[in-house]
Design a protein around this motif. Structure first.
Motif, PDB file in Angstrom:
ATOM      1  N   MET A   9       0.864  -1.182   0.000  1.00 41.36           N
ATOM      2  CA  MET A   9       0.000   0.000   0.000  1.00 41.36           C
ATOM      3  C   MET A   9       0.898   1.228   0.000  1.00 41.36           C
ATOM      4  N   LYS A  10       0.567   2.167  -0.859  1.00 41.80           N
ATOM      5  CA  LYS A  10       1.310   3.418  -0.927  1.00 41.80           C
ATOM      6  C   LYS A  10       0.572   4.458  -0.091  1.00 41.80           C
ATOM      7  N   PHE A  11       1.271   5.021   0.883  1.00 40.22           N
ATOM      8  CA  PHE A  11       0.654   6.003   1.759  1.00 40.22           C
ATOM      9  C   PHE A  11       0.853   7.404   1.203  1.00 40.22           C
ATOM     10  N   LYS A  12      -0.160   8.230   1.397  1.00 39.94           N
ATOM     11  CA  LYS A  12      -0.108   9.615   0.925  1.00 39.94           C
ATOM     12  C   LYS A  12       0.609  10.472   1.955  1.00 39.94           C
ATOM     13  N   GLU A  13       1.350  11.428   1.473  1.00 40.17           N
ATOM     14  CA  GLU A  13       2.042  12.355   2.369  1.00 40.17           C
ATOM     15  C   GLU A  13       1.179  13.601   2.514  1.00 40.17           C
ATOM     16  N   ASN A  14       0.076  13.450   3.221  1.00 34.95           N
ATOM     17  CA  ASN A  14      -0.888  14.538   3.338  1.00 34.95           C
ATOM     18  C   ASN A  14      -1.197  14.885   4.788  1.00 34.95           C
ATOM     19  N   ASN A  15      -0.259  14.567   5.678  1.00 34.19           N
ATOM     20  CA  ASN A  15      -0.433  14.824   7.114  1.00 34.19           C
ATOM     21  C   ASN A  15      -1.582  14.037   7.726  1.00 34.19           C
ATOM     22  N   ARG A  16      -2.117  13.085   6.991  1.00 34.35           N
ATOM     23  CA  ARG A  16      -3.176  12.233   7.516  1.00 34.35           C
ATOM     24  C   ARG A  16      -2.526  10.998   8.120  1.00 34.35           C
ATOM     25  N   PRO A  17      -2.839  10.664   9.360  1.00 37.13           N
ATOM     26  CA  PRO A  17      -2.190   9.515   9.996  1.00 37.13           C
ATOM     27  C   PRO A  17      -2.336   8.235   9.180  1.00 37.13           C
ATOM     28  N   ILE A  18      -1.296   7.411   9.216  1.00 39.23           N
ATOM     29  CA  ILE A  18      -1.280   6.167   8.456  1.00 39.23           C
ATOM     30  C   ILE A  18      -2.425   5.252   8.872  1.00 39.23           C
ATOM     31  N   TYR A  19      -2.738   5.216  10.176  1.00 38.50           N
ATOM     32  CA  TYR A  19      -3.818   4.321  10.605  1.00 38.50           C
ATOM     33  C   TYR A  19      -5.150   4.710   9.969  1.00 38.50           C
ATOM     34  N   LEU A  20      -5.369   6.007   9.744  1.00 39.64           N
ATOM     35  CA  LEU A  20      -6.608   6.439   9.082  1.00 39.64           C
ATOM     36  C   LEU A  20      -6.576   6.108   7.589  1.00 39.64           C
ATOM     37  N   GLN A  21      -5.398   6.184   6.974  1.00 41.47           N
ATOM     38  CA  GLN A  21      -5.278   5.809   5.570  1.00 41.47           C
ATOM     39  C   GLN A  21      -5.542   4.314   5.395  1.00 41.47           C
ATOM     40  N   ILE A  22      -5.072   3.509   6.346  1.00 39.44           N
ATOM     41  CA  ILE A  22      -5.338   2.074   6.304  1.00 39.44           C
ATOM     42  C   ILE A  22      -6.825   1.820   6.485  1.00 39.44           C
ATOM     43  N   ALA A  23      -7.435   2.494   7.441  1.00 34.59           N
ATOM     44  CA  ALA A  23      -8.878   2.337   7.671  1.00 34.59           C
ATOM     45  C   ALA A  23      -9.664   2.724   6.425  1.00 34.59           C
ATOM     46  N   GLU A  24      -9.255   3.797   5.775  1.00 39.36           N
ATOM     47  CA  GLU A  24      -9.938   4.229   4.549  1.00 39.36           C
ATOM     48  C   GLU A  24      -9.772   3.193   3.444  1.00 39.36           C
ATOM     49  N   SER A  25      -8.596   2.594   3.366  1.00 39.71           N
ATOM     50  CA  SER A  25      -8.354   1.560   2.364  1.00 39.71           C
ATOM     51  C   SER A  25      -9.246   0.335   2.615  1.00 39.71           C
ATOM     52  N   ILE A  26      -9.420  -0.025   3.864  1.00 36.14           N
ATOM     53  CA  ILE A  26     -10.308  -1.152   4.194  1.00 36.14           C
ATOM     54  C   ILE A  26     -11.747  -0.793   3.831  1.00 36.14           C
ATOM     55  N   CYS A  27     -12.141   0.443   4.123  1.00 34.29           N
ATOM     56  CA  CYS A  27     -13.486   0.894   3.745  1.00 34.29           C
ATOM     57  C   CYS A  27     -13.657   0.852   2.236  1.00 34.29           C
ATOM     58  N   ASP A  28     -12.628   1.251   1.496  1.00 35.82           N
ATOM     59  CA  ASP A  28     -12.683   1.156   0.038  1.00 35.82           C
ATOM     60  C   ASP A  28     -12.901  -0.295  -0.377  1.00 35.82           C
ATOM     61  N   GLY A  29     -12.221  -1.213   0.312  1.00 37.29           N
ATOM     62  CA  GLY A  29     -12.385  -2.631   0.034  1.00 37.29           C
ATOM     63  C   GLY A  29     -13.797  -3.117   0.278  1.00 37.29           C
ATOM     64  N   VAL A  30     -14.429  -2.582   1.304  1.00 38.31           N
ATOM     65  CA  VAL A  30     -15.825  -2.930   1.580  1.00 38.31           C
ATOM     66  C   VAL A  30     -16.719  -2.377   0.472  1.00 38.31           C
ATOM     67  N   MET A  31     -16.457  -1.151   0.065  1.00 39.47           N
ATOM     68  CA  MET A  31     -17.304  -0.518  -0.945  1.00 39.47           C
ATOM     69  C   MET A  31     -17.155  -1.160  -2.326  1.00 39.47           C
ATOM     70  N   ASN A  32     -15.962  -1.696  -2.636  1.00 45.11           N
ATOM     71  CA  ASN A  32     -15.794  -2.324  -3.951  1.00 45.11           C
ATOM     72  C   ASN A  32     -15.865  -3.853  -3.889  1.00 45.11           C
ATOM     73  N   ASP A  33     -16.377  -4.360  -2.769  1.00 45.05           N
ATOM     74  CA  ASP A  33     -16.622  -5.794  -2.570  1.00 45.05           C
ATOM     75  C   ASP A  33     -15.358  -6.649  -2.453  1.00 45.05           C
ATOM     76  N   SER A  34     -14.210  -6.048  -2.188  1.00 38.83           N
ATOM     77  CA  SER A  34     -13.030  -6.848  -1.868  1.00 38.83           C
ATOM     78  C   SER A  34     -13.235  -7.509  -0.508  1.00 38.83           C
ATOM     79  N   PHE A  35     -13.913  -6.787   0.374  1.00 38.62           N
ATOM     80  CA  PHE A  35     -14.332  -7.321   1.671  1.00 38.62           C
ATOM     81  C   PHE A  35     -15.852  -7.245   1.708  1.00 38.62           C
TER      82      PHE A  35
END
Length: 125
Positions: free
Chosen positions: A1-27
């Motif tokens: 996973m490539k993390f964005k350098e946008n001052n957003r904590p990595i744990y929130l970027q990971i959480a968002e990625s998991i949510c993306d997975g839920v929305m696109n049926d990966s999860f």
């Protein structure tokens, strides 16, 4: 996973990625997601960071922990994510977006045309 350098904590970027997975049926709803250690090795971060992401998602009701079995996507995860993202976009982010459009003198018709083009390209995928 490539993390964005946008001052957003990595744990929130990971959480968002998991949510993306839920929305696109990966999860899928009701499905077990990777363990903390499995996911940490996949995204190359400390397991504590992934645990923080899982705790965040659990507090929001997106995932649930079944002791001894693992974390699972909740039955209403998609609705929770959709509601949360819509509120964020339409509540907080849209004013900034419209402000930028105004500064750049983008007309409503130009914006509508670009959005229509985007939807057309997306439907062709």
């Amino acid at each position: 996973m490539k993390f964005k350098e946008n001052n957003r904590p990595i744990y929130l970027q990971i959480a968002e990625s998991i949510c993306d997975g839920v929305m696109n049926d990966s999860f899928r709803e009701g499905q077990r997601i990777p363990s903390v250690r499995e996911y940490a090795s996949t995204v190359a971060v400390n397991p504590n960071t992934v645990m923080r992401s899982y705790e965040h998602l659990s507090q929001k009701g997106v995932i649930t922990n079944r002791r001894g079995i693992g974390f699972f996507v909740t039955d209403d995860a998609r609705d929770i994510i959709l509601t949360s993202r819509r509120e964020s976009l339409l509540g907080d982010e849209i004013d900034d977006f419209f402000h930028q459009l105004s500064l750049m003198q983008v007309s409503p018709s130009e914006l509508a045309g670009r959005y229509a083009d985007y939807l057309e390209r997306k439907s062709q995928k």
